[in-house]
Motif scaffolding. Structure first.
Motif, PDB file in Angstrom:
ATOM      1  N   LEU A 171       0.813  -1.213   0.000  1.00 52.01           N
ATOM      2  CA  LEU A 171       0.000   0.000   0.000  1.00 52.01           C
ATOM      3  C   LEU A 171       0.849   1.266   0.000  1.00 52.01           C
ATOM      4  N   TRP A 172       2.060   1.193   0.499  1.00 54.35           N
ATOM      5  CA  TRP A 172       2.937   2.358   0.565  1.00 54.35           C
ATOM      6  C   TRP A 172       3.584   2.590  -0.793  1.00 54.35           C
ATOM      7  N   ASP A 173       3.563   3.844  -1.262  1.00 53.00           N
ATOM      8  CA  ASP A 173       4.144   4.170  -2.572  1.00 53.00           C
ATOM      9  C   ASP A 173       5.602   4.576  -2.490  1.00 53.00           C
ATOM     10  N   ARG A 174       6.231   4.488  -1.305  1.00 56.42           N
ATOM     11  CA  ARG A 174       7.659   4.713  -1.116  1.00 56.42           C
ATOM     12  C   ARG A 174       8.081   6.158  -1.397  1.00 56.42           C
ATOM     13  N   ARG A 175       7.188   7.095  -1.102  1.00 57.33           N
ATOM     14  CA  ARG A 175       7.539   8.506  -1.255  1.00 57.33           C
ATOM     15  C   ARG A 175       7.878   9.160   0.079  1.00 57.33           C
ATOM     16  N   VAL A 176       6.998   9.037   1.054  1.00 56.35           N
ATOM     17  CA  VAL A 176       7.165   9.731   2.335  1.00 56.35           C
ATOM     18  C   VAL A 176       7.054   8.720   3.462  1.00 56.35           C
ATOM     19  N   LYS A 177       8.001   8.840   4.443  1.00 55.72           N
ATOM     20  CA  LYS A 177       7.995   7.970   5.615  1.00 55.72           C
ATOM     21  C   LYS A 177       8.690   8.733   6.739  1.00 55.72           C
ATOM     22  N   VAL A 178       7.897   9.278   7.664  1.00 52.66           N
ATOM     23  CA  VAL A 178       8.439  10.150   8.714  1.00 52.66           C
ATOM     24  C   VAL A 178       7.785   9.787  10.039  1.00 52.66           C
ATOM     25  N   LEU A 179       8.601   9.747  11.111  1.00 49.56           N
ATOM     26  CA  LEU A 179       8.108   9.596  12.482  1.00 49.56           C
ATOM     27  C   LEU A 179       8.686  10.753  13.289  1.00 49.56           C
ATOM     28  N   GLN A 180       7.810  11.575  13.872  1.00 51.35           N
ATOM     29  CA  GLN A 180       8.230  12.754  14.611  1.00 51.35           C
ATOM     30  C   GLN A 180       7.489  12.836  15.940  1.00 51.35           C
ATOM     31  N   VAL A 181       8.168  13.437  16.920  1.00 45.99           N
ATOM     32  CA  VAL A 181       7.546  13.744  18.200  1.00 45.99           C
ATOM     33  C   VAL A 181       7.029  15.174  18.103  1.00 45.99           C
ATOM     34  N   THR A 182       5.740  15.323  18.053  1.00 43.60           N
ATOM     35  CA  THR A 182       5.139  16.639  17.830  1.00 43.60           C
ATOM     36  C   THR A 182       4.722  17.344  19.113  1.00 43.60           C
ATOM     37  N   ASP A 183       4.679  16.625  20.246  1.00 48.09           N
ATOM     38  CA  ASP A 183       4.285  17.260  21.500  1.00 48.09           C
ATOM     39  C   ASP A 183       4.811  16.422  22.659  1.00 48.09           C
ATOM     40  N   VAL A 211       4.207  17.406  26.399  1.00 49.40           N
ATOM     41  CA  VAL A 211       3.758  18.215  27.524  1.00 49.40           C
ATOM     42  C   VAL A 211       2.836  17.366  28.384  1.00 49.40           C
ATOM     43  N   GLY A 212       3.055  17.382  29.699  1.00 48.64           N
ATOM     44  CA  GLY A 212       2.213  16.613  30.596  1.00 48.64           C
ATOM     45  C   GLY A 212       2.716  15.186  30.757  1.00 48.64           C
ATOM     46  N   ALA A 213       1.802  14.267  30.894  1.00 46.89           N
ATOM     47  CA  ALA A 213       2.173  12.886  31.196  1.00 46.89           C
ATOM     48  C   ALA A 213       2.389  12.049  29.943  1.00 46.89           C
ATOM     49  N   LEU A 214       2.101  12.584  28.730  1.00 45.44           N
ATOM     50  CA  LEU A 214       2.172  11.803  27.511  1.00 45.44           C
ATOM     51  C   LEU A 214       3.043  12.497  26.483  1.00 45.44           C
ATOM     52  N   VAL A 215       3.496  11.705  25.516  1.00 49.37           N
ATOM     53  CA  VAL A 215       4.281  12.193  24.379  1.00 49.37           C
ATOM     54  C   VAL A 215       3.489  11.910  23.115  1.00 49.37           C
ATOM     55  N   ARG A 216       3.291  12.930  22.308  1.00 50.18           N
ATOM     56  CA  ARG A 216       2.532  12.792  21.065  1.00 50.18           C
ATOM     57  C   ARG A 216       3.495  12.465  19.912  1.00 50.18           C
ATOM     58  N   VAL A 217       3.213  11.340  19.237  1.00 52.02           N
ATOM     59  CA  VAL A 217       4.021  10.881  18.108  1.00 52.02           C
ATOM     60  C   VAL A 217       3.161  10.949  16.847  1.00 52.02           C
ATOM     61  N   ARG A 218       3.725  11.509  15.778  1.00 56.55           N
ATOM     62  CA  ARG A 218       3.022  11.559  14.497  1.00 56.55           C
ATOM     63  C   ARG A 218       3.824  10.816  13.442  1.00 56.55           C
ATOM     64  N   VAL A 219       3.134   9.913  12.753  1.00 55.62           N
ATOM     65  CA  VAL A 219       3.731   9.164  11.646  1.00 55.62           C
ATOM     66  C   VAL A 219       3.107   9.675  10.360  1.00 55.62           C
ATOM     67  N   LEU A 220       3.933  10.101   9.412  1.00 61.62           N
ATOM     68  CA  LEU A 220       3.481  10.621   8.123  1.00 61.62           C
ATOM     69  C   LEU A 220       3.863   9.635   7.032  1.00 61.62           C
ATOM     70  N   VAL A 221       2.855   9.153   6.288  1.00 62.04           N
ATOM     71  CA  VAL A 221       3.076   8.184   5.217  1.00 62.04           C
ATOM     72  C   VAL A 221       2.339   8.653   3.969  1.00 62.04           C
ATOM     73  N   SER A 222       2.634   8.031   2.836  1.00 62.39           N
ATOM     74  CA  SER A 222       2.040   8.412   1.555  1.00 62.39           C
ATOM     75  C   SER A 222       1.536   7.170   0.830  1.00 62.39           C
ATOM     76  N   ALA A 223       0.540   7.386  -0.039  1.00 62.36           N
ATOM     77  CA  ALA A 223      -0.033   6.304  -0.841  1.00 62.36           C
ATOM     78  C   ALA A 223      -0.473   6.873  -2.190  1.00 62.36           C
ATOM     79  N   LYS A 224      -0.821   5.977  -3.097  1.00 60.60           N
ATOM     80  CA  LYS A 224      -1.138   6.403  -4.469  1.00 60.60           C
ATOM     81  C   LYS A 224      -2.483   7.107  -4.577  1.00 60.60           C
ATOM     82  N   ASP A 225      -3.412   6.841  -3.651  1.00 62.73           N
ATOM     83  CA  ASP A 225      -4.707   7.514  -3.694  1.00 62.73           C
ATOM     84  C   ASP A 225      -5.333   7.484  -2.299  1.00 62.73           C
ATOM     85  N   GLY A 226      -6.493   8.124  -2.176  1.00 60.46           N
ATOM     86  CA  GLY A 226      -7.152   8.247  -0.887  1.00 60.46           C
ATOM     87  C   GLY A 226      -7.552   6.935  -0.242  1.00 60.46           C
ATOM     88  N   PRO A 227      -8.262   6.055  -0.946  1.00 61.23           N
ATOM     89  CA  PRO A 227      -8.641   4.779  -0.315  1.00 61.23           C
ATOM     90  C   PRO A 227      -7.450   3.946   0.125  1.00 61.23           C
TER      91      PRO A 227
END
Length: 424
Positions: free
Chosen positions: A297-309, A311-327
């Motif tokens: 399903l991955w089109d091998r364009r974008v693959k990123v894991l970042q800590v976006t927040d 604060v407090g008792a938790l750490v917010r992690v965001r994973v950014l991926v890409s695919a050929k279309d919406g579905p």
């Protein structure tokens, strides 16, 4: 010798038939039937000849499939009309039949023209394949051709009806007055059908300005789906759960909406997770690499894991991926989210989100000094620090404005009042 009873009966029947239809009329009907049969056989022969070339050209095959019936009808009507027009002294019924045949002939010609237009439009669609990764241009052409096809049918139908009406002398005479009052009628019709006309023009605008195309992925009314059909007055959106949203064309020209495939089919998507502070993010990135490398399903364009927040008792992690279309992107996000949750449960259960409560007092914490005469629960410190503002005379004035005079000031006022009282 007396006549046979059956012979008398046949003679009486012949007299009745001859009284209803003369012999010349029967002969004309036989000629008409023969002409119709010959025309039908000619149409069949033409179809067989054309079918021999269908394997070489898709346009010829489409023309043969669509034009078989209207061509047979057209040739039969032409043959019958020619025979009836050439027959002299038939009777008044011939004029009525010829008039009806003329109307049918106009309808057959309109049918043939519509078939030719459809074949040309199908030929244009065949040049653009939508089963490719980036099919924006093909979907744009398909949207415009589908709208042109509907306009073609509407125009041909109107012209055919107008041609039928013009065959009547009374209709031709009324045409002058109708054209004279066309301006007034157009104004009245425009006022009476404002919504319908607005939708028609909005549909044409959507098709030719490339705002949306068939098979575009959109988000409308918080519903995710695909553009399934664009007509002159409404647009059908196929929602992800197989429901259909039928919206007027003016909705897309007056209301903001999301079009995920406006510029290209490939899209980006994010997966957000709340984890504990103890999660090793390098190992988490390694697990993300493993999940994506084995996923088609991955089109091998974008693959990123970042800590976006953090604060407090938790750490917010965001994973950014890409695919050929919406579905495809939706399925990929679900797969990545599930894989990372399973990885946390299996290898780092302590990294699952938890709520901390670590507010115990240490040895350096000193309890506030109690005010003389204070009751339990009154933790207000005593002394000059009791005011809201301290440090200067102006600060004390502000404190009195909020909290009133302090206890020292009240005691000083009491002493002053006592000294000022006259002694007995």
């Amino acid at each position: 010798m007396p006549a046979h009873p059956n012979t008398d009966l046949l003679s009486a029947a012949d007299d009745v038939v001859s009284g209803v239809l003369p012999d010349s009329t029967w002969a004309l009907l036989l000629v008409v039937a023969g002409a119709a049969l010959v025309a039908w056989l000619l149409a069949v022969v033409i179809g067989l000849v054309v079918s021999r070339f269908t394997g070489r050209s898709a346009a010829v095959a489409d023309l043969s499939r669509r034009g078989r019936r209207p061509l047979r009808l057209f040739l039969v009507l032409v043959a019958v009309t020619v025979v009836l027009d050439a027959a002299p002294g038939v009777g008044e019924w011939r004029d009525v039949v010829v008039r009806v045949l003329g109307l049918l002939l106009i309808a057959a010609v309109a049918w043939l023209i519509a078939v030719a237009a459809f074949v040309v439009e199908d030929l244009a669609l065949a040049r653009y394949d939508v089963d490719v990764v980036d099919n924006r241009h093909a979907r744009r052409v398909r949207t415009q051709v589908s709208l042109i096809r509907r306009l073609t049918v509407a125009v041909i139908a109107v012209l055919a009806i107008a041609g039928m009406l013009l065959t009547f002398p009374s209709a031709r005479a009324a045409g002058t007055s109708i054209l004279a009052s066309a301006g007034v009628l157009s104004v009245v019709a425009g006022l009476a059908a404002q919504t319908s006309l607005a939708n028609v023009f909005a549909g044409m605008q959507l098709a030719f300005t490339d705002a949306i195309r068939v098979d575009d992925v959109v988000v409308i009314e918080e519903e995710w789906g695909r553009i399934e059909e664009i007509t002159l007055t409404y647009v059908v959106v196929h929602v992800w759960d197989d429901r259909r949203l039928v919206l007027p064309s003016t909705y897309f020209t007056t209301t903001p909406f999301q079009n995920w495939t406006r510029k290209e089919s490939a899209v980006l998507g994010s997966v957000e997770m709340d984890v504990d502070w103890t999660v090793p993010f390098d190992e988490m990135r390694g697990e993300l690499d493993r999940l994506l490398e084995g996923d088609d399903l991955w089109d091998r364009r974008v693959k990123v894991l970042q800590v976006t927040d953090a604060v407090g008792a938790l750490v917010r992690v965001r994973v950014l991926v890409s695919a050929k279309d919406g579905p495809t992107l939706f399925d990929l996000r679900c797969h990545v989210r599930e894989g990372l949750v399973v990885w946390l449960q299996r290898t780092h259960p302590t990294g699952l989100p938890k709520v901390r409560n670590e507010g115990t007092a240490g040895p350096d914490v000193v309890a506030p000094r109690r005010r003389p005469g204070a009751v339990d629960g009154d933790a207000r410190p005593a002394g000059p620090q009791a005011g809201l503002f301290t440090g200067s005379e102006e600060a004390r004035e502000r404190s009195r404005a909020f909290t009133g005079p302090s206890e020292e000031e009240l005691a000083a006022r009491a002493r002053t009042d006592a000294e000022a009282e006259p002694t007995a």
